[in-house]
Design a protein around this motif. Structure first.
Motif, PDB file in Angstrom:
ATOM      1  N   UNK A  67      -2.774   7.136 -15.009  1.00 57.49           N
ATOM      2  CA  UNK A  67      -2.150   6.678 -13.827  1.00 57.49           C
ATOM      3  C   UNK A  67      -1.211   8.008 -13.455  1.00 57.49           C
ATOM      4  N   UNK A  85       0.953   6.556  -2.602  1.00 56.64           N
ATOM      5  CA  UNK A  85       0.478   7.422  -3.724  1.00 56.64           C
ATOM      6  C   UNK A  85      -0.348   6.896  -4.633  1.00 56.64           C
ATOM      7  N   UNK A  86       0.470   5.655  -5.342  1.00 60.20           N
ATOM      8  CA  UNK A  86      -0.175   5.136  -6.285  1.00 60.20           C
ATOM      9  C   UNK A  86       0.072   3.731  -6.225  1.00 60.20           C
ATOM     10  N   UNK A  87      -0.991   2.592  -6.451  1.00 58.80           N
ATOM     11  CA  UNK A  87      -0.651   1.179  -6.472  1.00 58.80           C
ATOM     12  C   UNK A  87      -1.190   0.725  -7.656  1.00 58.80           C
ATOM     13  N   UNK A  88      -0.490   0.074  -8.430  1.00 58.64           N
ATOM     14  CA  UNK A  88      -1.018  -0.865  -9.670  1.00 58.64           C
ATOM     15  C   UNK A  88      -0.588  -2.460  -9.457  1.00 58.64           C
ATOM     16  N   UNK A  89      -1.273  -3.192  -9.277  1.00 57.73           N
ATOM     17  CA  UNK A  89      -1.126  -4.709  -9.275  1.00 57.73           C
ATOM     18  C   UNK A  89      -1.536  -5.446 -10.393  1.00 57.73           C
ATOM     19  N   UNK A  90      -0.909  -6.493 -10.871  1.00 57.13           N
ATOM     20  CA  UNK A  90      -1.140  -7.479 -11.738  1.00 57.13           C
ATOM     21  C   UNK A  90      -0.986  -8.825 -11.409  1.00 57.13           C
ATOM     22  N   UNK A  91      -1.892  -9.780 -11.538  1.00 55.30           N
ATOM     23  CA  UNK A  91      -1.656 -11.002 -11.253  1.00 55.30           C
ATOM     24  C   UNK A  91      -2.199 -11.214  -9.942  1.00 55.30           C
ATOM     25  N   UNK A  99      -5.985 -12.002 -15.311  1.00 55.55           N
ATOM     26  CA  UNK A  99      -4.900 -12.257 -14.384  1.00 55.55           C
ATOM     27  C   UNK A  99      -5.676 -13.186 -13.079  1.00 55.55           C
ATOM     28  N   UNK A 132      -6.712  -9.870  -6.275  1.00 54.95           N
ATOM     29  CA  UNK A 132      -6.608 -10.043  -7.815  1.00 54.95           C
ATOM     30  C   UNK A 132      -5.965  -8.480  -8.184  1.00 54.95           C
ATOM     31  N   UNK A 179      -5.277  -4.215  -6.570  1.00 48.30           N
ATOM     32  CA  UNK A 179      -5.091  -3.233  -5.527  1.00 48.30           C
ATOM     33  C   UNK A 179      -4.765  -1.807  -6.597  1.00 48.30           C
ATOM     34  N   UNK A 180      -5.856  -0.956  -6.848  1.00 46.92           N
ATOM     35  CA  UNK A 180      -5.645  -0.167  -7.917  1.00 46.92           C
ATOM     36  C   UNK A 180      -5.870   1.115  -7.162  1.00 46.92           C
ATOM     37  N   UNK A 181      -4.751   1.951  -7.025  1.00 52.56           N
ATOM     38  CA  UNK A 181      -5.064   3.296  -6.538  1.00 52.56           C
ATOM     39  C   UNK A 181      -3.991   4.246  -7.446  1.00 52.56           C
ATOM     40  N   UNK A 182      -4.939   4.863  -8.639  1.00 50.26           N
ATOM     41  CA  UNK A 182      -4.335   5.855  -9.354  1.00 50.26           C
ATOM     42  C   UNK A 182      -4.126   7.442  -8.868  1.00 50.26           C
ATOM     43  N   UNK A 183      -3.071   7.482  -8.025  1.00 55.94           N
ATOM     44  CA  UNK A 183      -2.829   8.974  -7.547  1.00 55.94           C
ATOM     45  C   UNK A 183      -3.768   9.070  -6.359  1.00 55.94           C
ATOM     46  N   UNK A 211      -2.958   9.873   0.884  1.00 57.81           N
ATOM     47  CA  UNK A 211      -2.106   8.979   0.915  1.00 57.81           C
ATOM     48  C   UNK A 211      -2.660   7.609   1.732  1.00 57.81           C
TER      49      UNK A 211
END
Lengths: 238, 300
Positions: free
Chosen positions: A83, A196-202, B129, B256, B258-262, B266
């Motif tokens: 990441x 730029x980056x979004x990481x979520x948990x739950x 999760x 559950x 939302x995954x955006x690694x760089x 944008x």
């Protein structure tokens, strides 16, 4: 509706920020970044000649090494490395130094919640310290979501574990420009609102995520001002 | 072959395949401008998806899933273990994602693929999760015995959207899972009952042979490129346009992950909402595909 936080902060209040540059002698650039009790040390070496295998030699390559506080690095560290690498790739001007590798080494000193955002902020400050060409800075924040849909910012480790979900968000910092205001908007939104980056948990409802976005954006504006202020003395006076 | 005098001359002499390799971005842009993709799909359409349950006979639950040519084989093995002191009435799930050298030219034997541990971590985060599996259901005797679930996912062909295919195969394997029958042996230990030594012992878990899956997570990966959103990218598309967004929604519509690694593009609120809307559609598609696969199993 109000949630009392253990350390008496208001929901929107961040922990005290501290940023020190040039803490390591041998590194080309280094910085330490503290958010309350979470502390991360970042060092940058490079640009060094050559790129690793499977990397595009027409661009500069960024390598991230994540060192946990104790023990061996496992899957979590690998994920953080990936990441962080992708995030830094998006803010660096990679075409300027083709066929070089820049190593970013992250050493976790203490983890008290919001570790990845703290490391992103530290890495960003270290890149500036090393003089690596950047498009803009990245500012990272952690938002926590309570069962009732209540959002708190910059949680400590204990809060992170208690809450039902959390979101790590990285935004570009606001750009100071001579251009008139309207120039820096994309699709009617200012540039610094882009994720730029979004990481979520739950699990959470979609609306709550959008709510987190808004709160995160407001908070990163403050953090980006802090980052700018802490970098300022290093710049030569024009 | 004469040297072309300008780039225009060069372009007119190139055939399509060479153009695709030399100028991949321009090749894609000319397609995107016509709202189509080189494989003939519209931008928001996912590839054909199929799932077959029970692909591995020796496993307790298994599934083979294909999204386009991306192929995943998931298998579940269950073992009896002593639960930890902190959670005496909960079982445990260990998820591992493997990328053997067979799956892609980037993976070399002996050197583990960079992506594998990352997908592995993402999968366990998502599955745990989402609350799809109630860990309490994996308990056999509180404090004494519980199930340890080993879920292994093998990538046989890595042609983009690895996480989507891996998650679908994991979900399919769990829906196929048949919990083995266990009984208490003379020393008071819980053992798996095999066909021959049934010897009159009473099974501990006679009725409960299936897990109840609540709120099943499904995912869709999209590429953001300029103002275009490309659903379910192939490996080629992923390598050319680097900004990926993975949205995971469960069957009740909760987000559950939302995954955006760089990535260089944008994501603004409108793009995020578009991706979520595309995922909503995809969840419905995947739900029917999974339902058909399970219905097919029951007929047999």
């Amino acid at each position: 509706m109000e949630i009392d936080r253990l350390d008496g902060r208001t929901p929107n209040q961040l922990r005290p920020l501290a940023c020190t540059h040039n803490v390591l002698n041998r590194a080309h650039g280094s910085a330490s970044w503290c958010q309350g009790d979470t502390k991360v040390l970042a060092a940058v070496y490079g640009p060094k000649a050559g790129t690793k295998k499977n990397e595009n030699p027409e661009k500069a390559c960024i390598e991230v090494i994540w060192k946990p506080k104790t023990g061996q690095s496992g899957k979590t560290e690998r994920e953080y490395e990936m990441i962080l690498k992708r995030t830094l790739q998006s803010i660096c001007i990679l075409t300027l130094n083709p066929n070089t590798t820049t190593s970013v080494i992250i050493q976790v000193v203490n983890d008290d919640g919001a570790l990845l955002p703290c490391a992103i902020n530290a890495a960003c400050a270290a890149l500036v310290d090393a003089g690596i060409p950047l498009k803009h800075l990245a500012v990272a924040i952690c938002c926590c979501l309570a069962e009732s849909g209540y959002v708190i910012l910059d949680p400590s480790k204990l809060e992170e574990q208690k809450m039902k979900a959390f979101v790590y968000l990285v935004f570009p910092n606001s750009v100071l420009s001579n251009l008139p205001e309207g120039q820096l908007t994309v699709q009617g939104e200012p540039m610094e609102h882009g994720i730029i980056t979004s990481v979520t948990q739950g699990a959470m409802p979609v609306d709550d995520y959008l709510h987190c976005l808004e709160r995160g954006r407001a908070a990163t504006a403050k953090m980006s001002a802090f980052l700018r202020k802490s970098l300022q003395p290093k710049l030569p006076i024009d | 072959m004469g040297l072309p005098d300008s780039s225009g001359g060069l372009l007119s002499e190139l055939d399509v395949d060479a153009f695709r390799r030399l100028f991949p971005l321009r090749f894609y842009e000319s397609h995107l401008a016509k709202s189509t993709r080189p494989d003939g799909r519209p931008l928001d359409k996912a590839r054909d998806t199929s799932s077959a349950l029970g692909a591995v006979a020796s496993a307790d639950g298994s599934a083979l899933v294909k999204i386009g040519s991306t192929t995943m084989l998931a298998a579940i093995k269950m073992e009896v273990m002593t639960p930890s002191q902190e959670s005496p009435d909960e079982g445990c799930i260990a998820i591992e994602f493997h990328m053997p050298p067979i799956c892609s030219p980037i993976v070399r034997p002996g050197r583990p693929a960079e992506a594998a541990p990352v997908v592995s971590k993402q999968l366990s985060d998502t599955i745990l999760s989402s609350g799809m599996i109630n860990l309490k259901e994996l308990s056999l005797i509180s404090g004494k015995a519980a199930w340890m679930v080993y879920l292994d996912i093998y990538c046989l062909d890595a042609d983009g959207a690895l996480f989507d295919a891996a998650l679908l195969s994991a979900v399919a394997a769990f829906s196929h899972l048949q919990i083995p029958v266990v009984s208490m042996n003379d020393e008071g230990k819980v053992v798996v009952m095999s066909e021959e030594n049934e010897g009159g012992k009473e099974p501990v878990n006679k009725e409960k042979r299936k897990l109840t899956l609540c709120s099943i997570p499904f995912s869709l990966t999209c590429i953001l490129y300029k103002n275009y959103i490309l659903a379910d990218p192939t490996a080629e598309e992923e390598s050319i346009m680097e900004t990926l967004v993975t949205v995971v929604l469960d069957s009740s519509g909760q987000l559950v992950s939302l995954y955006k690694p760089g990535g260089s593009v944008l994501a603004y609120t409108s793009a995020i909402q578009d991706c979520v809307a595309l995922t909503r559609q995809r969840v419905r598609e995947l739900q029917t595909i999974l339902d058909e696969a399970t219905a097919g199993m029951e007929v047999d």
